[in-house]
Design a protein around this motif. Structure first.
Motif, PDB file in Angstrom:
ATOM      1  N   GLU A  18       9.038 -31.326 -16.925  1.00 25.69           N
ATOM      2  CA  GLU A  18      10.015 -30.799 -15.957  1.00 25.69           C
ATOM      3  C   GLU A  18       9.502 -31.161 -14.563  1.00 25.69           C
ATOM      4  O   GLU A  18       8.309 -31.069 -14.273  1.00 25.69           O
ATOM      5  CB  GLU A  18      10.127 -29.278 -16.116  1.00 25.69           C
ATOM      6  N   LYS A  55      15.173 -33.127  -7.792  1.00 30.13           N
ATOM      7  CA  LYS A  55      14.212 -32.022  -7.972  1.00 30.13           C
ATOM      8  C   LYS A  55      12.899 -32.328  -7.277  1.00 30.13           C
ATOM      9  O   LYS A  55      12.309 -31.459  -6.626  1.00 30.13           O
ATOM     10  CB  LYS A  55      14.005 -31.748  -9.467  1.00 30.13           C
ATOM     11  N   LEU A 121      25.319 -27.791 -11.421  1.00 31.58           N
ATOM     12  CA  LEU A 121      24.845 -26.473 -11.855  1.00 31.58           C
ATOM     13  C   LEU A 121      24.222 -26.498 -13.249  1.00 31.58           C
ATOM     14  O   LEU A 121      23.765 -25.470 -13.729  1.00 31.58           O
ATOM     15  CB  LEU A 121      25.997 -25.455 -11.840  1.00 31.58           C
ATOM     16  N   SER A 122      24.199 -27.676 -13.914  1.00 31.75           N
ATOM     17  CA  SER A 122      23.622 -27.706 -15.265  1.00 31.75           C
ATOM     18  C   SER A 122      22.263 -28.387 -15.244  1.00 31.75           C
ATOM     19  O   SER A 122      22.002 -29.271 -14.437  1.00 31.75           O
ATOM     20  CB  SER A 122      24.561 -28.420 -16.241  1.00 31.75           C
ATOM     21  N   ASN A 123      21.384 -27.938 -16.126  1.00 33.86           N
ATOM     22  CA  ASN A 123      20.000 -28.447 -16.161  1.00 33.86           C
ATOM     23  C   ASN A 123      19.345 -28.377 -14.781  1.00 33.86           C
ATOM     24  O   ASN A 123      18.606 -29.269 -14.379  1.00 33.86           O
ATOM     25  CB  ASN A 123      19.947 -29.892 -16.680  1.00 33.86           C
ATOM     26  N   THR A 124      19.605 -27.296 -14.062  1.00 35.95           N
ATOM     27  CA  THR A 124      19.065 -27.171 -12.712  1.00 35.95           C
ATOM     28  C   THR A 124      17.743 -26.416 -12.702  1.00 35.95           C
ATOM     29  O   THR A 124      17.078 -26.351 -11.681  1.00 35.95           O
ATOM     30  CB  THR A 124      20.059 -26.421 -11.802  1.00 35.95           C
ATOM     31  N   GLY A 224      16.709 -34.783 -22.328  1.00 34.84           N
ATOM     32  CA  GLY A 224      15.454 -34.857 -21.600  1.00 34.84           C
ATOM     33  C   GLY A 224      14.879 -36.263 -21.563  1.00 34.84           C
ATOM     34  O   GLY A 224      13.680 -36.458 -21.692  1.00 34.84           O
TER      35      GLY A 224
END
Lengths: 255, 255
Positions: A18, A55, A121-124, A224
């Motif tokens: 991540e 990110k 808003l997904s996989n945030t 992923g």
């Protein structure tokens, strides 16, 4: 006339961690490829999902910290969206192209026409967390390519991929929002076809085609697999920006 | 959470002959792959340029045989196009979406919004020769897949590729105008992201992404590589038509 066979290989290594703000992506990527016994070579194309670049660049936003303007509250009311999301969309875009219940199409500051100005808003990495696009994905691509070159000595192309909807067609496709080391828009005007006639349609959205190919391995949900190596591309090289692919509204015949 | 690595291979064999009306493409394709020591396997995706399918189906038109209607002459005048080309564009389309000097955007009878209704004057095999799209490229794809299955016993996916311009973006990308054996539009609605949230954008233009990937090998001009094998796709399987990718005008928010 007699072309040679061509081969292209795409590889998405597992095991990327991540990504968090301040992470240096180049060593993280090279480590993932090292574990898969894959060394970068000159001309390799590295396609990276925008989300991990965002990110790493700290483009996560805590929605609870967003104060919607009057304009955002109006937009949220019209579309039944979260007013905080509407505020981010307005901040990220230069123009609201269309709006409808549950959907906002906006021209992002980078020129791309995209749902919700690409506010994601997904996989945030958390509820009430949005992720915005990189500030300038062409610059992000260049920085990563240079860091990879400095670390392993290979001149790689970097493309930043996002999944976008399209006019006239259903479904999203991988699309280039940043690139370095390649002609994003390949101009073949003036070249000839096999009969010696000038090509009719000879501007190719090369970086978009590469991004779309990479999306076949990335998927969009729980895979992923945010990085894909593309090896064997005969077009690699050249200079260009993803912004070369943006068509100014006044030149657009399709809309 | 912990995905496996993924790999995808694309291969475009050299040595396909010029295709003529009535040619049976399946044995021509399998022969080209045989010469490259490549046997089709179940789940392989065979991407074929529309032009060779059109030629095999006799979709070449001699422009000297075309009689332009009054409407076509008017369209030709407005756009400074050949009136015979304008006539073919009108015959091939259900709607002229936009027109401008030198350029006509039309909705083809297959639903795709495309320059010149996809009437093609390059690599057509002769001056004063146009090539039209296959009558129904989904049917063409199915027929070729079935012929390959009967000949070599492998269940392959077939996608018919054309290069199309896009709204909002410069350059063409490979696009699916026919397919068989796969979900052209992959519906992942209701599936979850890695944090357990429902995916936001979960309809994927899968066949378009495959077509775009194949275009990286095909090129558009003098390469003569009209067929690409895509091997390793985890999404292969499913049923669908390329027409699933066409968004009805009234549902389109991007235009």
């Amino acid at each position: 006339m007699s072309a040679s066979s061509r081969r292209l290989e795409l590889f998405a290594p597992a095991g990327l961690p991540e990504i968090n703000r301040g992470d240096d992506l180049a060593p993280i990527l090279t480590a993932a490829f090292d574990r898969a016994n894959t060394k970068f070579k000159d001309g390799d194309v590295v396609v990276i999902a925008q989300k991990i670049i965002s990110k790493s660049e700290g483009r996560r936003v805590d929605l609870t910290s967003v104060r919607p303007s009057a304009e955002a509250r109006k937009l949220a009311l019209d579309t039944e969206k979260d007013p905080r999301l509407a505020e981010l969309i307005l901040q990220e875009s230069t123009e609201i192209v269309r709006k409808r219940l549950g959907l906002i199409i906006a021209r992002h500051r980078n020129g791309c026409v995209v749902a919700n100005a690409a506010v994601d808003l997904s996989n945030t990495g958390g509820a009430d967390t949005a992720v915005l696009l990189p500030q300038d994905a062409d610059i992000s691509a260049r920085a990563i390519a240079e860091r990879i070159r400095d670390a392993v000595g290979a001149e790689v192309v970097v493309i930043v991929n996002d999944s976008m909807g399209r006019a006239w067609r259903k479904g999203t496709t991988g699309t280039a929002i940043g690139c370095y080391g390649i002609s994003a828009l390949l101009d073949r005007r003036g070249q000839l076809d096999r009969a010696g006639n000038e090509l009719q349609s000879s501007e190719i959205g090369l970086a978009d085609e590469i991004a779309a190919a990479a999306s076949l391995l990335m998927g969009q949900g729980d895979e992923g697999l945010p990085v894909v190596l593309v090896r064997g591309l005969v077009w690699a090289g050249g200079t260009g920006k993803a912004s070369d692919l943006v068509r100014p509204r006044e030149q657009d015949l399709f809309v």
